[in-house]
Design a protein around this motif. Structure first.
Motif, PDB file in Angstrom:
ATOM      1  N   SER A  75       0.871  -1.330   0.044  1.00 52.27           N
ATOM      2  CA  SER A  75       0.000  -0.078  -0.040  1.00 52.27           C
ATOM      3  C   SER A  75       0.955   1.113  -0.095  1.00 52.27           C
ATOM      4  N   SER A  76       1.910   1.262   0.663  1.00 46.67           N
ATOM      5  CA  SER A  76       2.724   2.386   0.902  1.00 46.67           C
ATOM      6  C   SER A  76       3.300   2.601  -0.398  1.00 46.67           C
ATOM      7  N   PHE A  77       4.059   1.687  -1.084  1.00 43.27           N
ATOM      8  CA  PHE A  77       4.598   1.787  -2.372  1.00 43.27           C
ATOM      9  C   PHE A  77       3.695   2.444  -3.319  1.00 43.27           C
ATOM     10  N   LEU A  80       2.794   6.072  -2.304  1.00 44.91           N
ATOM     11  CA  LEU A  80       3.715   6.977  -2.261  1.00 44.91           C
ATOM     12  C   LEU A  80       4.994   7.018  -3.415  1.00 44.91           C
ATOM     13  N   PHE A  81       5.106   6.034  -3.957  1.00 46.50           N
ATOM     14  CA  PHE A  81       5.917   6.214  -5.193  1.00 46.50           C
ATOM     15  C   PHE A  81       5.395   7.150  -6.194  1.00 46.50           C
ATOM     16  N   PRO A  82       4.459   6.844  -6.739  1.00 43.91           N
ATOM     17  CA  PRO A  82       3.786   7.893  -7.762  1.00 43.91           C
ATOM     18  C   PRO A  82       3.525   9.242  -7.291  1.00 43.91           C
ATOM     19  N   LEU A  83       2.991   9.404  -5.934  1.00 46.95           N
ATOM     20  CA  LEU A  83       2.400  10.802  -5.434  1.00 46.95           C
ATOM     21  C   LEU A  83       3.374  11.484  -4.674  1.00 46.95           C
ATOM     22  N   ALA A  84       4.191  10.826  -3.921  1.00 47.87           N
ATOM     23  CA  ALA A  84       5.127  11.457  -3.173  1.00 47.87           C
ATOM     24  C   ALA A  84       6.563  11.704  -3.289  1.00 47.87           C
ATOM     25  N   LEU A  85       7.081  10.754  -4.286  1.00 49.35           N
ATOM     26  CA  LEU A  85       8.469  10.587  -4.642  1.00 49.35           C
ATOM     27  C   LEU A  85       8.671  11.542  -5.834  1.00 49.35           C
ATOM     28  N   LYS A  86       9.915  12.418  -5.699  1.00 46.18           N
ATOM     29  CA  LYS A  86      10.161  13.178  -6.778  1.00 46.18           C
ATOM     30  C   LYS A  86      10.646  12.310  -8.025  1.00 46.18           C
ATOM     31  N   PRO A  87      10.491  12.718  -9.482  1.00 48.61           N
ATOM     32  CA  PRO A  87      11.178  12.161 -10.563  1.00 48.61           C
ATOM     33  C   PRO A  87      12.650  12.162 -10.400  1.00 48.61           C
ATOM     34  N   GLY A  88      13.090  11.073 -10.464  1.00 48.09           N
ATOM     35  CA  GLY A  88      14.623  10.760 -10.418  1.00 48.09           C
ATOM     36  C   GLY A  88      14.839  10.254  -8.783  1.00 48.09           C
ATOM     37  N   ARG A 110       2.678 -10.897  -2.180  1.00 43.53           N
ATOM     38  CA  ARG A 110       4.169 -10.911  -1.197  1.00 43.53           C
ATOM     39  C   ARG A 110       4.836  -9.742  -1.923  1.00 43.53           C
ATOM     40  N   PRO A 111       5.432  -8.825  -1.330  1.00 45.07           N
ATOM     41  CA  PRO A 111       6.268  -7.831  -1.833  1.00 45.07           C
ATOM     42  C   PRO A 111       7.232  -8.236  -2.647  1.00 45.07           C
ATOM     43  N   ILE A 112       8.093  -9.223  -2.008  1.00 43.72           N
ATOM     44  CA  ILE A 112       9.166  -9.902  -2.661  1.00 43.72           C
ATOM     45  C   ILE A 112       8.699 -10.373  -4.111  1.00 43.72           C
TER      46      ILE A 112
END
Length: 167
Positions: A75-77, A80-88, A110-112
């Motif tokens: 859920s976090s990924f 947060l990856f698309p919405l809270a992490l800057k490009p790069g 499973r995340p892995i």
């Protein structure tokens, strides 16, 4: 770990935020991070959106060293990856060994195993483009180490050399 990250990221302009599920624990360490603590369950999507709103998002790095349940990590990924992490930027997912431990199995995903799927999708993107809006959208590369992986986000398209694209 708040003290550890404060020591590691010593740059005077470094702005560190920490998320903590336990409000009492967050209150004890508020002074270490100058009040930049977000409280709530990282497996709860509305909580993640609230965290982005409260912090402003736009992070260079996100280090998920929080909950070990599959739904918390994924859920976090996914938020947060698309919405809270800057490009790069880079998103670190720690404690991946928990993906295989029975006590953390709260979903069939499973995340892995998801990360293995993402590696397949990213490495095969030229021949088999990923579906828009999926987990791999915006992933440039994935680097894995013992117990953790770093997921690198595509840079801003304007910063890419002519003719180069990001999957």
């Amino acid at each position: 770990s708040a003290r550890l990250w404060r020591q590691y990221f010593r740059h005077p302009r470094a702005e560190l935020w920490e998320a903590e599920a336990d409000a009492a624990c967050a209150a004890r360490f508020q002074h270490v991070l100058e009040g930049r603590i977000l409280v709530g369950d990282q497996g709860d999507v509305p909580t993640l959106h609230r965290w982005i709103s409260e912090s402003g998002g736009a992070f260079d790095f996100i280090i998920d060293d929080g909950g070990h349940f599959n739904t918390q990590i994924l859920s976090s990924f996914r938020v947060l990856f698309p919405l809270a992490l800057k490009p790069g930027g880079t998103y670190f997912i720690e404690d991946l060994a928990c993906s295989r431990q029975d006590r953390y199995q709260d979903s069939h995903e499973r995340p892995i195993d998801k990360i293995k799927d993402w590696v397949d999708a990213v490495t095969m993107a030229e021949d088999f483009p990923p579906a828009p809006g999926g987990d791999v959208e915006g992933i440039l590369s994935i680097e894995c180490f013992k117990g953790m992986c770093a997921v690198n986000k595509c840079p801003d398209p304007a910063s890419l050399p002519p003719g180069q694209t990001c999957p």
